[in-house]
Scaffold this motif. Structure first.
Motif, mmCIF file in Angstrom:
data_model
loop_
_atom_site.group_PDB
_atom_site.id
_atom_site.type_symbol
_atom_site.label_atom_id
_atom_site.label_comp_id
_atom_site.label_asym_id
_atom_site.label_seq_id
_atom_site.Cartn_x
_atom_site.Cartn_y
_atom_site.Cartn_z
ATOM 1 N N ALA A 135 0.314 -1.550 0.075
ATOM 2 C CA ALA A 135 0.090 0.529 0.261
ATOM 3 C C ALA A 135 0.595 1.161 0.066
ATOM 4 O O ALA A 135 0.191 2.101 -0.475
ATOM 5 N N GLY A 136 1.577 1.031 0.463
ATOM 6 C CA GLY A 136 2.489 2.013 1.317
ATOM 7 C C GLY A 136 3.301 2.422 -0.623
ATOM 8 O O GLY A 136 3.530 3.658 -1.296
ATOM 9 N N PRO A 137 4.208 2.138 -0.583
ATOM 10 C CA PRO A 137 5.164 2.302 -2.203
ATOM 11 C C PRO A 137 4.042 2.539 -3.524
ATOM 12 O O PRO A 137 4.319 3.151 -3.509
ATOM 13 N N LEU A 138 3.216 1.932 -3.691
ATOM 14 C CA LEU A 138 2.096 1.680 -4.170
ATOM 15 C C LEU A 138 1.347 3.357 -4.199
ATOM 16 O O LEU A 138 1.295 3.855 -5.638
ATOM 17 N N GLY A 139 1.103 3.548 -3.194
ATOM 18 C CA GLY A 139 0.635 4.974 -2.868
ATOM 19 C C GLY A 139 0.753 6.184 -3.574
ATOM 20 O O GLY A 139 1.079 7.336 -3.867
ATOM 21 N N VAL A 140 2.876 6.130 -3.038
ATOM 22 C CA VAL A 140 3.758 6.769 -3.415
ATOM 23 C C VAL A 140 3.955 6.918 -5.308
ATOM 24 O O VAL A 140 4.160 8.075 -5.608
ATOM 25 N N GLY A 141 3.337 5.977 -6.099
ATOM 26 C CA GLY A 141 3.255 5.610 -6.751
ATOM 27 C C GLY A 141 2.388 6.500 -8.025
ATOM 28 O O GLY A 141 2.810 7.532 -8.955
ATOM 29 N N ALA A 142 1.506 6.190 -6.946
ATOM 30 C CA ALA A 142 0.051 6.692 -7.494
ATOM 31 C C ALA A 142 -0.063 8.043 -7.449
ATOM 32 O O ALA A 142 -0.056 9.250 -8.221
ATOM 33 N N GLY A 143 0.691 8.756 -5.967
ATOM 34 C CA GLY A 143 0.753 10.342 -5.917
ATOM 35 C C GLY A 143 1.559 10.454 -6.886
ATOM 36 O O GLY A 143 1.107 12.507 -6.873
ATOM 37 N N VAL A 144 2.922 9.638 -7.547
ATOM 38 C CA VAL A 144 3.491 10.964 -8.568
ATOM 39 C C VAL A 144 2.772 11.295 -9.537
ATOM 40 O O VAL A 144 2.892 12.647 -9.988
ATOM 41 N N LEU A 145 1.827 10.416 -10.253
ATOM 42 C CA LEU A 145 0.978 10.046 -11.075
ATOM 43 C C LEU A 145 -0.020 11.772 -11.019
ATOM 44 O O LEU A 145 -0.321 12.076 -11.569
ATOM 45 N N GLN A 146 -0.160 11.518 -9.757
ATOM 46 C CA GLN A 146 -1.242 12.386 -9.800
ATOM 47 C C GLN A 146 -1.282 14.148 -9.481
ATOM 48 O O GLN A 146 -1.550 14.973 -10.289
ATOM 49 N N GLY A 147 -0.157 14.018 -9.239
ATOM 50 C CA GLY A 147 0.614 15.599 -9.085
ATOM 51 C C GLY A 147 0.848 16.006 -10.122
ATOM 52 O O GLY A 147 1.249 16.675 -10.466
ATOM 53 N N ALA A 148 1.786 15.011 -10.923
ATOM 54 C CA ALA A 148 2.293 15.182 -12.103
ATOM 55 C C ALA A 148 1.370 15.355 -13.476
ATOM 56 O O ALA A 148 1.205 16.604 -14.350
ATOM 57 N N ALA A 149 0.066 14.267 -13.409
ATOM 58 C CA ALA A 149 -0.388 15.043 -14.563
ATOM 59 C C ALA A 149 -1.926 14.828 -13.665
ATOM 60 O O ALA A 149 -2.919 14.976 -14.728
ATOM 61 N N GLY A 150 -2.640 14.809 -12.558
ATOM 62 C CA GLY A 150 -3.679 15.201 -12.365
ATOM 63 C C GLY A 150 -4.426 13.774 -11.975
ATOM 64 O O GLY A 150 -5.553 13.505 -12.327
ATOM 65 N N ILE A 151 -4.067 12.365 -12.245
ATOM 66 C CA ILE A 151 -4.498 11.069 -12.584
ATOM 67 C C ILE A 151 -3.613 9.937 -12.190
ATOM 68 O O ILE A 151 -2.315 10.003 -12.478
ATOM 69 N N SER A 152 -3.834 9.280 -11.030
ATOM 70 C CA SER A 152 -3.365 8.194 -10.612
ATOM 71 C C SER A 152 -3.781 7.264 -10.261
ATOM 72 O O SER A 152 -3.713 5.722 -10.401
ATOM 73 N N ALA A 153 -4.976 6.976 -11.493
ATOM 74 C CA ALA A 153 -5.826 5.705 -11.631
ATOM 75 C C ALA A 153 -5.131 4.132 -12.074
ATOM 76 O O ALA A 153 -5.408 3.246 -11.725
ATOM 77 N N PRO A 154 -4.083 4.500 -13.132
ATOM 78 C CA PRO A 154 -2.972 3.444 -13.521
ATOM 79 C C PRO A 154 -2.695 2.657 -12.106
ATOM 80 O O PRO A 154 -3.004 1.139 -12.170
ATOM 81 N N ILE A 155 -2.323 3.264 -11.185
ATOM 82 C CA ILE A 155 -1.765 2.658 -9.912
ATOM 83 C C ILE A 155 -3.119 2.091 -8.554
ATOM 84 O O ILE A 155 -3.287 1.122 -8.577
ATOM 85 N N SER A 156 -3.326 3.540 -8.193
ATOM 86 C CA SER A 156 -4.687 3.288 -7.700
ATOM 87 C C SER A 156 -5.466 3.101 -7.803
ATOM 88 O O SER A 156 -5.859 2.193 -6.867
ATOM 89 N N VAL A 157 -6.048 2.900 -9.033
ATOM 90 C CA VAL A 157 -7.506 2.303 -9.015
ATOM 91 C C VAL A 157 -7.430 0.933 -9.567
ATOM 92 O O VAL A 157 -7.837 0.023 -9.349
#
Length: 250
Positions: A135-157
């Motif tokens: 959960a923690g590492p995947l949360g970090v990866g999803a957060g990077v996508l959300q911050g840079a592109a506004g979309i975290s779904a490829p990882i978070s969802v």
């Protein structure tokens, strides 16, 4: 000063927000997945991401409260949210530093990866024992996508779907994750001058089509098959990603 003088562009953005609200109401997530690529076709990517931050906070706080009885116990949702907060800080730095063309490519790639994962691995599962340490590492990866592109779904969802969570548990878990990220994004984007008073007002205005769409989505979730709904969304997302690629590539 942000100005969109073309009525067709304003209509397209309003429709994207409405569709994002419908998706949010149906499955508990997804408004940025639709809204950000559409807005990025008409305004700077940074503005598109910033416009969704305040609406994201408002809609996710509302869903946290509405689905509070389904909140997951244990460390997993908190590790996921904490990872998202850390990752979105790094992603926001990328948003501020990368060119508009690079950010559009990131958005298009994120959307296509998300659709590809949903189509190719619809039954992939992660056991609860494995999910918590991830959960923690995947949360970090999803957060990077959300911050840079506004979309975290490829990882978070993809992560939460693989856990096979029921809708009543999925929604408060993803809402906590998004709330944590927006609480990091708001001060960072404000300090960088991206979120201005004008952007905040436009973000508040964006709540109208989003909240209008959410009950429609909740109703649709009861009357349309999940498979049919997912296929419709996937087709829309692929078309949006292709539009962004056409805008960027020579």
């Amino acid at each position: 000063m942000l100005t969109i003088n073309d009525p067709a562009s304003v209509a397209a953005i309003g429709l994207a927000l409405l569709l994002g609200g419908i998706l949010k109401g149906a499955v508990g997530m997804g408004s940025p997945v639709i809204a950000v690529p559409v807005m990025a076709s008409f305004v700077d990517v940074r503005i598109a991401v910033a416009l969704m931050v305040l609406p994201n906070l408002a809609t996710n706080l509302w869903q946290l409260w509405a689905f509070r009885e389904g909140r997951m116990s244990g460390w997993l949702p908190w590790l996921f949210a904490l990872g998202g907060g850390l990752g979105v800080a790094l992603g926001t730095v990328m948003l501020l530093q990368f060119s508009a063309e690079m950010l559009k490519l990131i958005i298009a790639a994120a959307v296509l990866i998300f659709v590809g994962l949903r189509v190719s691995k619809p039954h992939f599962t992660i056991s609860p024992r494995l999910a918590t340490p991830l959960a923690g590492p995947l949360g970090v990866g999803a957060g990077v996508l959300q911050g840079a592109a506004g979309i975290s779904a490829p990882i978070s969802v993809s992560f939460l779907n693989a856990m096979q969570l029921p809708r009543a548990v999925f929604i408060p878990t993803i809402s906590l994750f998004f709330t944590a990220m927006t609480l990091v994004q708001i001060p960072m984007l404000s300090a960088a001058g991206v979120i201005t008073a004008e952007i905040a007002l436009l973000g508040a205005a964006a709540l109208a089509p989003l909240f209008l769409g959410m009950p429609i989505g909740a109703l649709a979730a009861k009357s349309i098959s999940p498979q049919g709904f997912n296929r419709l969304i996937q087709v829309m997302l692929v078309l949006l990603a292709l539009k962004l690629l056409v805008d960027v590539l020579p």
